[in-house]
Write a protein that holds these residues in place. Structure first.
Motif, short mmCIF file in Angstrom:
data_model
loop_
_atom_site.label_atom_id
_atom_site.label_comp_id
_atom_site.label_asym_id
_atom_site.label_seq_id
_atom_site.Cartn_x
_atom_site.Cartn_y
_atom_site.Cartn_z
N ALA A 59 0.82 -1.21 0.00
CA ALA A 59 0.00 0.00 0.00
C ALA A 59 0.85 1.26 0.00
O ALA A 59 0.45 2.30 -0.53
CB ALA A 59 -0.93 0.00 1.21
N ALA A 60 2.04 1.19 0.58
CA ALA A 60 2.93 2.36 0.61
C ALA A 60 3.67 2.57 -0.71
O ALA A 60 4.26 3.62 -0.92
CB ALA A 60 3.94 2.22 1.74
N GLY A 61 3.65 1.57 -1.60
CA GLY A 61 4.25 1.73 -2.91
C GLY A 61 5.39 0.82 -3.27
O GLY A 61 5.54 0.48 -4.45
N PRO A 62 6.26 0.41 -2.34
CA PRO A 62 7.38 -0.42 -2.77
C PRO A 62 6.95 -1.81 -3.23
O PRO A 62 5.92 -2.32 -2.78
CB PRO A 62 8.28 -0.52 -1.54
CG PRO A 62 7.48 -0.06 -0.40
CD PRO A 62 6.35 0.75 -0.93
N VAL A 63 7.75 -2.39 -4.10
CA VAL A 63 7.48 -3.73 -4.63
C VAL A 63 8.52 -4.68 -4.05
O VAL A 63 9.73 -4.46 -4.18
CB VAL A 63 7.56 -3.74 -6.17
CG1 VAL A 63 7.37 -5.14 -6.72
CG2 VAL A 63 6.52 -2.80 -6.75
N PHE A 64 8.05 -5.74 -3.40
CA PHE A 64 8.93 -6.78 -2.87
C PHE A 64 8.90 -7.96 -3.82
O PHE A 64 7.90 -8.21 -4.49
CB PHE A 64 8.46 -7.23 -1.48
CG PHE A 64 8.53 -6.15 -0.44
CD1 PHE A 64 9.77 -5.67 -0.01
CD2 PHE A 64 7.39 -5.62 0.10
CE1 PHE A 64 9.84 -4.68 0.95
CE2 PHE A 64 7.45 -4.63 1.06
CZ PHE A 64 8.68 -4.15 1.48
N ASN A 65 10.01 -8.70 -3.88
CA ASN A 65 10.04 -9.86 -4.76
C ASN A 65 10.82 -11.00 -4.14
O ASN A 65 11.62 -10.81 -3.23
CB ASN A 65 10.58 -9.51 -6.14
CG ASN A 65 12.05 -9.16 -6.12
OD1 ASN A 65 12.62 -8.91 -5.09
ND2 ASN A 65 12.65 -9.13 -7.28
N ALA A 66 10.58 -12.19 -4.65
CA ALA A 66 11.31 -13.40 -4.31
C ALA A 66 11.51 -14.17 -5.60
O ALA A 66 10.76 -13.98 -6.57
CB ALA A 66 10.55 -14.23 -3.30
N PHE A 67 12.52 -15.02 -5.62
CA PHE A 67 12.78 -15.77 -6.85
C PHE A 67 13.19 -17.19 -6.50
O PHE A 67 13.58 -17.49 -5.38
CB PHE A 67 13.87 -15.09 -7.69
CG PHE A 67 15.22 -15.09 -7.06
CD1 PHE A 67 16.13 -16.09 -7.33
CD2 PHE A 67 15.59 -14.07 -6.19
CE1 PHE A 67 17.38 -16.09 -6.74
CE2 PHE A 67 16.84 -14.05 -5.60
CZ PHE A 67 17.73 -15.06 -5.87
N PHE A 68 13.09 -18.05 -7.50
CA PHE A 68 13.62 -19.40 -7.39
C PHE A 68 14.27 -19.75 -8.72
O PHE A 68 13.84 -19.30 -9.78
CB PHE A 68 12.55 -20.43 -6.99
CG PHE A 68 11.36 -20.48 -7.88
CD1 PHE A 68 11.30 -21.38 -8.93
CD2 PHE A 68 10.28 -19.64 -7.67
CE1 PHE A 68 10.19 -21.44 -9.76
CE2 PHE A 68 9.17 -19.70 -8.49
CZ PHE A 68 9.12 -20.60 -9.53
N VAL A 69 15.33 -20.56 -8.64
CA VAL A 69 16.15 -20.86 -9.81
C VAL A 69 16.32 -22.37 -9.92
O VAL A 69 16.65 -23.04 -8.94
CB VAL A 69 17.53 -20.18 -9.70
CG1 VAL A 69 18.40 -20.51 -10.90
CG2 VAL A 69 17.37 -18.68 -9.55
N GLU A 70 16.11 -22.89 -11.13
CA GLU A 70 16.35 -24.30 -11.45
C GLU A 70 15.68 -25.26 -10.46
O GLU A 70 16.32 -26.15 -9.91
CB GLU A 70 17.86 -24.58 -11.52
CG GLU A 70 18.58 -23.82 -12.61
CD GLU A 70 18.15 -24.21 -14.01
OE1 GLU A 70 18.06 -25.42 -14.30
OE2 GLU A 70 17.88 -23.30 -14.82
N GLN A 71 14.40 -25.08 -10.24
CA GLN A 71 13.64 -25.96 -9.37
C GLN A 71 13.07 -27.12 -10.18
O GLN A 71 12.36 -26.91 -11.16
CB GLN A 71 12.50 -25.19 -8.69
CG GLN A 71 12.98 -24.18 -7.69
CD GLN A 71 13.62 -24.83 -6.49
OE1 GLN A 71 13.06 -25.74 -5.91
NE2 GLN A 71 14.81 -24.37 -6.14
N LEU A 72 13.37 -28.33 -9.77
CA LEU A 72 12.90 -29.53 -10.46
C LEU A 72 11.50 -29.87 -9.97
O LEU A 72 11.28 -30.03 -8.77
CB LEU A 72 13.86 -30.70 -10.21
CG LEU A 72 13.47 -32.01 -10.87
CD1 LEU A 72 13.61 -31.90 -12.38
CD2 LEU A 72 14.33 -33.14 -10.34
N LEU A 73 10.57 -29.99 -10.89
CA LEU A 73 9.20 -30.38 -10.57
C LEU A 73 8.95 -31.75 -11.19
O LEU A 73 8.94 -31.88 -12.41
CB LEU A 73 8.18 -29.39 -11.13
CG LEU A 73 7.90 -28.14 -10.33
CD1 LEU A 73 8.97 -27.12 -10.55
CD2 LEU A 73 6.56 -27.61 -10.72
N PRO A 74 8.74 -32.77 -10.39
CA PRO A 74 8.41 -34.08 -10.96
C PRO A 74 7.00 -34.05 -11.56
O PRO A 74 6.26 -33.08 -11.40
CB PRO A 74 8.48 -35.02 -9.75
CG PRO A 74 8.25 -34.15 -8.58
CD PRO A 74 8.79 -32.81 -8.93
#
Length: 106
Positions: A59-74
């Motif tokens: 609501a205050a404006g900033p954008v937060f993010n998270a990431f994941f790399v090379e995740q294997l999904l069976p």
């Protein structure tokens, strides 16, 4: 005849290139006041490898993010990515960018 051979060679080249192997995945994004959750599901009968980012705007404006790399999904598997908000600053919107490829080792 030459045109057919040229078109066939072009199709084979484009489908076997590194750019044609990645595809955008359907991400199910849930926005709650305290967190944004993205879920990726593997509907295929073989494993896939995914890379992605999850974003949430407060609501205050900033954008937060998270990431994941090379995740294997069976086959039939799920992966989650979560972004949490700070106290008294709820999320208003959220989205995800996720790209996957098949885990073929040949």
């Amino acid at each position: 005849m030459k045109l057919k051979a040229l078109v066939l060679a072009l199709v084979i080249t484009m489908t076997s290139s590194a750019f044609a192997q990645f595809f955008p995945a359907k991400a199910f994004v849930t926005v709650l006041p305290g967190q944004v959750t993205a879920q990726v599901y593997n509907p295929y009968y073989e494993p896939i490898i995914c890379n992605g980012q999850v974003f949430g705007q407060t609501a205050a404006g900033p954008v937060f993010n998270a990431f994941f790399v090379e995740q294997l999904l069976p086959a039939g598997g799920y992966r989650y990515a979560v972004v949490n908000a700070t106290a008294f600053n709820p999320f208003l919107s959220g989205w995800a960018n996720i790209h996957c490829r098949f885990a073929r080792f040949f």
